[in-house]
Design a protein around this motif. Sequence first.
Motif, mmCIF file in Angstrom:
data_model
loop_
_atom_site.group_PDB
_atom_site.id
_atom_site.type_symbol
_atom_site.label_atom_id
_atom_site.label_comp_id
_atom_site.label_asym_id
_atom_site.label_seq_id
_atom_site.Cartn_x
_atom_site.Cartn_y
_atom_site.Cartn_z
ATOM 1 N N PHE A 4 48.689 40.061 32.155
ATOM 2 C CA PHE A 4 47.941 39.680 33.582
ATOM 3 C C PHE A 4 49.041 40.268 34.734
ATOM 4 C CE2 PHE A 4 46.639 36.947 30.292
ATOM 5 C CZ PHE A 4 45.585 36.486 30.332
ATOM 6 N N THR A 6 49.043 39.973 38.412
ATOM 7 C CA THR A 6 48.651 39.081 39.465
ATOM 8 C C THR A 6 49.072 39.643 40.951
ATOM 9 O OG1 THR A 6 50.026 37.467 39.468
ATOM 10 C CG2 THR A 6 48.465 37.408 37.932
ATOM 11 N N PRO A 9 49.406 34.067 41.361
ATOM 12 C CA PRO A 9 48.807 33.462 40.303
ATOM 13 C C PRO A 9 48.364 31.801 40.900
ATOM 14 C CG PRO A 9 50.937 33.313 39.352
ATOM 15 C CD PRO A 9 50.717 34.426 40.580
ATOM 16 N N ASN A 30 38.312 34.228 39.313
ATOM 17 C CA ASN A 30 37.755 35.559 38.432
ATOM 18 C C ASN A 30 38.231 34.946 36.982
ATOM 19 O OD1 ASN A 30 37.034 37.103 40.679
ATOM 20 N ND2 ASN A 30 39.140 37.068 41.466
ATOM 21 N N PHE A 32 41.091 33.495 35.732
ATOM 22 C CA PHE A 32 42.441 33.648 35.649
ATOM 23 C C PHE A 32 43.060 32.639 34.624
ATOM 24 C CE2 PHE A 32 46.833 33.082 36.574
ATOM 25 C CZ PHE A 32 47.508 33.983 35.964
ATOM 26 N N ARG A 35 41.523 32.863 31.039
ATOM 27 C CA ARG A 35 42.020 33.421 30.115
ATOM 28 C C ARG A 35 43.140 33.370 29.606
ATOM 29 N NH1 ARG A 35 38.370 36.705 33.429
ATOM 30 N NH2 ARG A 35 36.664 37.781 32.235
ATOM 31 N N SER A 212 43.075 38.024 42.830
ATOM 32 C CA SER A 212 42.541 39.043 41.766
ATOM 33 C C SER A 212 43.709 39.540 41.097
ATOM 34 C CB SER A 212 41.912 40.415 42.867
ATOM 35 O OG SER A 212 40.955 39.892 43.352
ATOM 36 N N TYR A 213 43.382 40.123 39.967
ATOM 37 C CA TYR A 213 44.529 40.603 39.120
ATOM 38 C C TYR A 213 43.941 41.698 38.171
ATOM 39 C CZ TYR A 213 41.781 37.666 35.595
ATOM 40 O OH TYR A 213 40.980 36.909 34.820
ATOM 41 N N LEU A 215 43.900 42.977 34.271
ATOM 42 C CA LEU A 215 44.000 42.417 32.853
ATOM 43 C C LEU A 215 44.154 43.791 32.124
ATOM 44 C CD1 LEU A 215 43.881 39.948 30.740
ATOM 45 C CD2 LEU A 215 41.296 40.632 30.699
#
Length: 238
Positions: A4, A6, A9, A30, A32, A35, A212-213, A215
Amino acid sequence: MIAFLTSNPGDTYIEDGARKSRPSRFSAENGFLERLTAVWPAEARCLLICAEPDNGEMNDGTRDNFLASFALSGLPVSRLEVCDGRTAHRLPELLAESDVVILSGGHTLTQNRFFHRLDLKRLIRDFDGVILAISGGSMNCGEVVYAQPEWPGDSTDPTYDRFPEGLGLTPVMILPHYQVLRDQTLDGLRLIEDVALPDSMGRTIHALPDGSYVLVENGESRIMGEAYVIRDGRITRI
């Protein structure tokens, strides 16, 4: 390995012109936290690899902030070791004993040089766990890193390398905190218009706002949430 990458976070704030983090529940934006929770090991053994190897006091504070944030986020942790200048010689052992590796935020080029000193690109290949990267740590996960000038004097320093080699975990060249950078200046230059746009000629930079990030899973990289492509002097929202 699942990673992840980021922008941030959790929660950040600006103090004396510097961006700082504080303990907070991780973002649900989203998907995060959902998940991350789904792949989080029971009583995770974590390793924090820092950005400034010689700043032990700051690194210990960062560790404490993460421990508090993990508790607030419902992510159980059995231990959180710190890898900086004090423990760099133990990195292979620390990696072998960890389920989660955290790549902290900080001055990107300083961290990049530390990663090279650690030979982290080679060592991380065999890590089969969760990687959580923040800000500069996410930037340094790229095949090529965009180490945008951050500290006063960076933009005018002829020895400052803006495009060093990264860990190679993703082909995405990440620029975090876009919602803040678009209004900031450094050394009298606007960080987006006067720095990032000229630096994007012949390159593709992905600017991520907080929340946003990227993955990385099964060798594929997906951008989760709002992002902006900066390419050949132009910005496009995606």
